[in-house]
Design a protein around this motif. Structure first.
Motif, PDB file in Angstrom:
ATOM      1  N   ARG A  37      -5.746  -8.576  -3.951  1.00  0.00           N
ATOM      2  CA  ARG A  37      -6.928  -7.772  -3.646  1.00  0.00           C
ATOM      3  C   ARG A  37      -6.901  -7.239  -2.207  1.00  0.00           C
ATOM      4  NH1 ARG A  37     -11.779  -8.932  -3.409  1.00  0.00           N
ATOM      5  NH2 ARG A  37     -12.584  -7.040  -4.409  1.00  0.00           N
ATOM      6  N   ARG A  38      -6.147  -7.892  -1.319  1.00  0.00           N
ATOM      7  CA  ARG A  38      -6.071  -7.412   0.060  1.00  0.00           C
ATOM      8  C   ARG A  38      -5.365  -6.063   0.160  1.00  0.00           C
ATOM      9  NH1 ARG A  38      -4.367 -13.281   2.649  1.00  0.00           N
ATOM     10  NH2 ARG A  38      -6.461 -14.196   2.600  1.00  0.00           N
ATOM     11  N   ALA A  39      -4.626  -5.711  -0.894  1.00  0.00           N
ATOM     12  CA  ALA A  39      -3.890  -4.439  -0.875  1.00  0.00           C
ATOM     13  C   ALA A  39      -4.772  -3.253  -1.260  1.00  0.00           C
ATOM     14  CB  ALA A  39      -2.708  -4.518  -1.831  1.00  0.00           C
ATOM     15  N   ARG A  40      -5.996  -3.517  -1.698  1.00  0.00           N
ATOM     16  CA  ARG A  40      -6.810  -2.443  -2.270  1.00  0.00           C
ATOM     17  C   ARG A  40      -7.119  -1.318  -1.277  1.00  0.00           C
ATOM     18  NH1 ARG A  40      -9.959  -6.707  -1.039  1.00  0.00           N
ATOM     19  NH2 ARG A  40     -12.003  -6.392  -0.046  1.00  0.00           N
ATOM     20  N   SER A  41      -7.161  -1.617   0.009  1.00  0.00           N
ATOM     21  CA  SER A  41      -7.492  -0.590   0.991  1.00  0.00           C
ATOM     22  C   SER A  41      -6.263  -0.009   1.682  1.00  0.00           C
ATOM     23  CB  SER A  41      -8.447  -1.163   2.051  1.00  0.00           C
ATOM     24  OG  SER A  41      -7.865  -2.287   2.698  1.00  0.00           O
ATOM     25  N   ALA A  42      -5.060  -0.375   1.236  1.00  0.00           N
ATOM     26  CA  ALA A  42      -3.829   0.086   1.885  1.00  0.00           C
ATOM     27  C   ALA A  42      -3.628   1.584   1.679  1.00  0.00           C
ATOM     28  CB  ALA A  42      -2.631  -0.681   1.346  1.00  0.00           C
TER      29      ALA A  42
END
Length: 300
Positions: free
Chosen positions: A286-291
């Motif tokens: 989920r940390r990749a969602r704003s990449a």
């Protein structure tokens, strides 16, 4: 977004590459694995990350070089290595998973810990120092500029009122103050933007990014590639504007009778539109969602 990074970086045999944000070494590991003649210089301002990743990737032997320092000072790191230029640079901005998951570093409010947020453990000012000494107006400006927080003034006032009675030294206390000052916005915790703003300020992240972008093309060989992953609009906007300026767009005022800026194309954009993670990757992490990934290649 490792696959996307490799696609745009296009590591070639015998190439020398830079991972300016070594972190846990995920990108460096995959770049080194592309060919046994590739070398990577990994930079990180966190000595703990440098040590842990060097141990984990020890099997690559002398092909992995590490340098304790900020990617904005890449010129010094290249000189120390004896490299004039590099064939490619990757930056994965923001905070690493190791740092986020360690409550003792104070980057996250998911678990209680000291209000620190320094990527360099020996850095001069922590988040607690800013929260304790900045005026209400200074905190408001910080939250607006680096967090793009609509309720910046209300949150700043709540922080100042609380610290008048007791110091704010841990992440849980600060998150609670913010949560009581403003309502929750859907799934986004009210403290998310405040923690982002403090982390950016503590580590001077935008300053270092702008300094890097001002010299990045000088550190890349002809046909060298730059790949940058940003996680919020401030970072992505800086990268987008820099890459567009490198394409040679005239910067003269529209009313000027003729071009005097002598703009010339220095790169080819490899990403006409920003690249975002796949749905599968977001589900997995989920940390990749704003990449947001952008890439460019230096013209020969």
């Amino acid at each position: 977004m490792v696959e996307e990074v490799l696609h745009h970086l296009r590591p070639r045999p015998g190439g020398r590459y830079v991972d300016g944000t070594l972190g846990d070494g995920g990108h460096t590991e995959r770049i080194l694995a592309c060919h046994p003649s590739i070398e990577v210089l990994g930079l990180d301002r966190d000595p703990l990350s440098i040590a842990a990743t060097a141990r984990r990737l020890a099997s690559f032997g002398p092909r992995l070089h590490t340098h304790l320092g900020n990617y904005s000072d890449l010129g010094a790191a290249l000189a120390a290595r004896g490299w004039e230029r590099t064939d490619g640079i990757v930056l994965d901005l923001g905070v690493s998973s190791r740092q986020l998951d360690d409550p003792g570093r104070g980057f996250s409010f998911r678990a209680a810990g000291p209000l620190d947020m320094r990527m360099t453990p020996t850095g001069e000012q922590s988040a607690a120092g800013i929260v304790a000494t900045a005026s209400e107006r200074e905190l408001t400006e910080l939250f607006r500029r680096y967090g793009e927080e609509p309720a910046a003034r209300r949150i700043a006032r709540a922080i100042v009122q609380h610290r008048d009675t007791e110091p704010i030294t841990d992440t849980a206390t600060l998150a609670d103050i913010v949560a009581r000052a403003v309502p929750r916005r859907g799934t986004l915790h009210p403290a998310t933007r405040i923690f982002q703003a403090l982390r950016i300020a503590v580590n001077e992240e935008i300053t270092h990014l702008e300094r890097f972008l001002a010299h990045a093309l000088d550190w890349l060989a002809p046909a060298g590639r730059l790949v940058v992953i940003a996680y919020h609009s401030l970072e992505d906007r800086a990268v987008k504007q820099a890459m567009r300026s490198w394409t040679g767009r005239c910067t003269c005022p529209p009313e000027a009778p003729q071009c005097t800026c002598e703009a010339r194309a220095r790169v080819t954009l490899l990403t006409r539109k920003v690249v975002t993670p796949s749905a599968d990757e977001v589900l997995e992490n989920r940390r990749a969602r704003s990449a947001r990934l952008r890439a460019a290649e230096v013209l020969p």
